[in-house]
Design a protein around this motif. Structure first.
Motif, PDB file in Angstrom:
ATOM      1  N   ARG A  38      18.457 -63.823   1.144  1.00 16.32           N
ATOM      2  CA  ARG A  38      17.968 -62.985   2.243  1.00 16.32           C
ATOM      3  C   ARG A  38      17.965 -61.517   1.842  1.00 16.32           C
ATOM      4  O   ARG A  38      17.015 -60.778   2.144  1.00 16.32           O
ATOM      5  N   GLN A  39      19.023 -61.076   1.168  1.00 16.78           N
ATOM      6  CA  GLN A  39      19.104 -59.670   0.745  1.00 16.78           C
ATOM      7  C   GLN A  39      17.932 -59.307  -0.166  1.00 16.78           C
ATOM      8  O   GLN A  39      17.344 -58.226  -0.057  1.00 16.78           O
ATOM      9  N   GLY A  53      13.012 -56.161  -0.384  1.00 12.78           N
ATOM     10  CA  GLY A  53      11.699 -56.004  -0.977  1.00 12.78           C
ATOM     11  C   GLY A  53      11.622 -56.237  -2.467  1.00 12.78           C
ATOM     12  O   GLY A  53      10.594 -55.964  -3.090  1.00 12.78           O
ATOM     13  N   THR A  54      12.687 -56.764  -3.076  1.00 17.71           N
ATOM     14  CA  THR A  54      12.642 -57.021  -4.518  1.00 17.71           C
ATOM     15  C   THR A  54      11.982 -58.358  -4.852  1.00 17.71           C
ATOM     16  O   THR A  54      11.663 -58.617  -6.007  1.00 17.71           O
ATOM     17  N   ALA A  55      11.792 -59.215  -3.844  1.00 18.94           N
ATOM     18  CA  ALA A  55      11.115 -60.503  -4.054  1.00 18.94           C
ATOM     19  C   ALA A  55      10.501 -60.952  -2.741  1.00 18.94           C
ATOM     20  O   ALA A  55      11.006 -60.637  -1.660  1.00 18.94           O
ATOM     21  N   ASP A  56       9.399 -61.687  -2.840  1.00 17.87           N
ATOM     22  CA  ASP A  56       8.731 -62.218  -1.653  1.00 17.87           C
ATOM     23  C   ASP A  56       9.085 -63.670  -1.378  1.00 17.87           C
ATOM     24  O   ASP A  56       8.931 -64.139  -0.253  1.00 17.87           O
ATOM     25  N   CYS A  57       9.532 -64.386  -2.401  1.00 15.57           N
ATOM     26  CA  CYS A  57       9.836 -65.810  -2.245  1.00 15.57           C
ATOM     27  C   CYS A  57      11.036 -66.147  -3.129  1.00 15.57           C
ATOM     28  O   CYS A  57      10.975 -65.987  -4.356  1.00 15.57           O
ATOM     29  N   VAL A  58      12.122 -66.583  -2.504  1.00 18.70           N
ATOM     30  CA  VAL A  58      13.387 -66.806  -3.205  1.00 18.70           C
ATOM     31  C   VAL A  58      13.931 -68.182  -2.819  1.00 18.70           C
ATOM     32  O   VAL A  58      13.779 -68.624  -1.673  1.00 18.70           O
ATOM     33  N   LEU A  59      14.561 -68.838  -3.783  1.00 11.41           N
ATOM     34  CA  LEU A  59      15.164 -70.150  -3.551  1.00 11.41           C
ATOM     35  C   LEU A  59      16.683 -70.019  -3.547  1.00 11.41           C
ATOM     36  O   LEU A  59      17.273 -69.489  -4.493  1.00 11.41           O
TER      37      LEU A  59
END
Length: 396
Positions: free
Chosen positions: A94-95, A100-106
């Motif tokens: 979530r952080q 704004g460092t990533a748009d899609c994270v797992l």
């Protein structure tokens, strides 16, 4: 502001199993990751960062667990925060999206546990639980042969019962409820109903705790795809569930001094995290219809009702007896069956809680669906210590 809050685009689980029945952690994690990606309708190539949580495993087990689903070269960060590991991975995901460092994270969590009670694996160096054990041993010096976690949480349960006069039957009712809820959950380990008498008659462990009041060693995996609202719009994803607020807290001096066994197991950590989340989300505990909370032992569920503000201090027994903790009551707690019945693979628990609440908010929980759920609360705690509280909200 809500337009910028990270969304949960997809969730997935591998069925929880006892150690004697499970596959290895790589097999379980691949199942969970593929399920989450399929649910989100994205590919692993769309994922920009991975946070992999586990407690028992060698360094870079997160990479090893991910590689069965694909090797895309993105950063993989391994996370260990004891029993709150899965939620800590979620907190980091979530952080990354919020910042704004990533748009899609797992975020992924897994655990391949051994049978039996939790124990130390490194006896040639200082244990992070020395301060915790010192407090419990000073209060109960004749019970050092009991399992470590049971002494902590059982001691807290005894302290609570001494303070408020809570009956043993009230603690046992938590397991009865957990099994009743788990009967509707195909991912749960223990789905057979039990009675209060059966719970109380099971082998005694410590304090008021019997075996059926302790969560079982469990193997399993869970995963969640977290994305920005902009990414979801571009890709046409189902992003109706947002993380409205989230907080992580750690120990303060009050955990140990003055000695208070409730604070030792995270009462004040949870209360601080919950307060931060309620303030940030603009949603109070009285508005929450469904909660997945950390019921590693029946005592901790009783204590957590109050630390999360679901009922005032000293009223948990009435809360239970009135049925306010289940369907038809004020707030359904642990519709999945919780750690007591669904199981507690340490690194996966926080992601499993996330999955359950996302299904609840989407209306996809089947026979355990909480009617009209539009907000949901998650509480995941790990001694040593870290508490993560997360508020989810359904948005248009």
């Amino acid at each position: 502001m809500t337009e910028h809050r990270p969304r949960v685009a997809g969730v997935g689980l591998a069925k929880f199993e006892t150690p004697s029945k499970s596959g290895d952690y790589c097999e379980m994690t691949e199942v969970a990751i593929r399920a989450a990606l399929r649910d989100a309708r994205v590919d692993l190539a769309d994922v920009e960062q991975v946070y992999a949580g586990y407690v028992y495993g060698d360094s870079t087990s997160g990479q090893n667990a991910l590689y069965g689903s694909g090797m895309t070269g993105v950063p993989v960060v391994n996370v260990n925060n004891n029993c709150s590991t899965g939620s800590s991975a979620l907190w980091l995901a979530r952080q990354a999206v919020l910042g704004g460092t990533a748009d899609c994270v797992l975020a992924v969590g897994f655990e391949q546990m051994r049978p039996g009670a939790l124990g130390a694996h490194w006896d040639d160096r200082p244990t992070p639980f020395a301060r915790f054990s010192a407090v419990v041993d000073a209060r109960y010096p004749d019970h050092r042969d009991a399992p470590l976690a049971a002494r902590y949480f059982g001691g807290a349960g005894l302290a609570y019962a001494e303070r408020y006069g809570t009956k043993p039957e009230t603690f046992a009712q938590i397991t009865v409820k957990a099994r009743r809820h788990a009967a509707q959950n195909p991912n749960a380990v223990f789905r057979t109903p039990v009675s209060v008498a059966e719970v109380l008659d099971s082998p005694h462990i410590f304090g008021m705790l019997t075996r059926l009041q302790c969560c079982p060693p469990t193997c399993g995996a869970g995963a969640a795809v977290i994305c920005s609202p902009e990414f979801a719009r571009r890709r046409g994803l189902d992003a109706r569930v947002e993380i409205a607020a989230q907080a992580m807290t750690t120990d303060q001096p009050t955990t140990f001094d003055p000695p208070d066994l409730l604070n030792l197991v995270g009462y004040d950590m949870a209360a601080r995290a919950a307060h931060q989340v309620y303030e940030a989300a603009g949603i109070g505990p009285e508005e929450i219809p469904v909660v997945e909370l950390h019921d590693c032992f029946t005592a901790n569920e009783i204590i957590s009702y109050e630390s999360l503000g679901l009922t005032p201090p000293g009223t948990a027994e009435k809360f239970v007896e009135d049925g306010d903790n289940t369907y038809g009551g004020r707030v359904v707690t642990n519709p999945s069956g919780g750690l007591l019945a669904k199981g507690h693979p340490l690194g996966a628990t926080g992601l499993a809680q996330c999955a359950e609440l996302v299904w609840q908010l989407r209306g996809q929980a089947g026979d355990r669906q909480v009617s009209g759920a539009n907000v949901a609360l998650q509480h995941n705690i790990g001694l040593g210590g870290a508490c993560v509280v997360t508020m989810y909200r359904k948005v248009d």
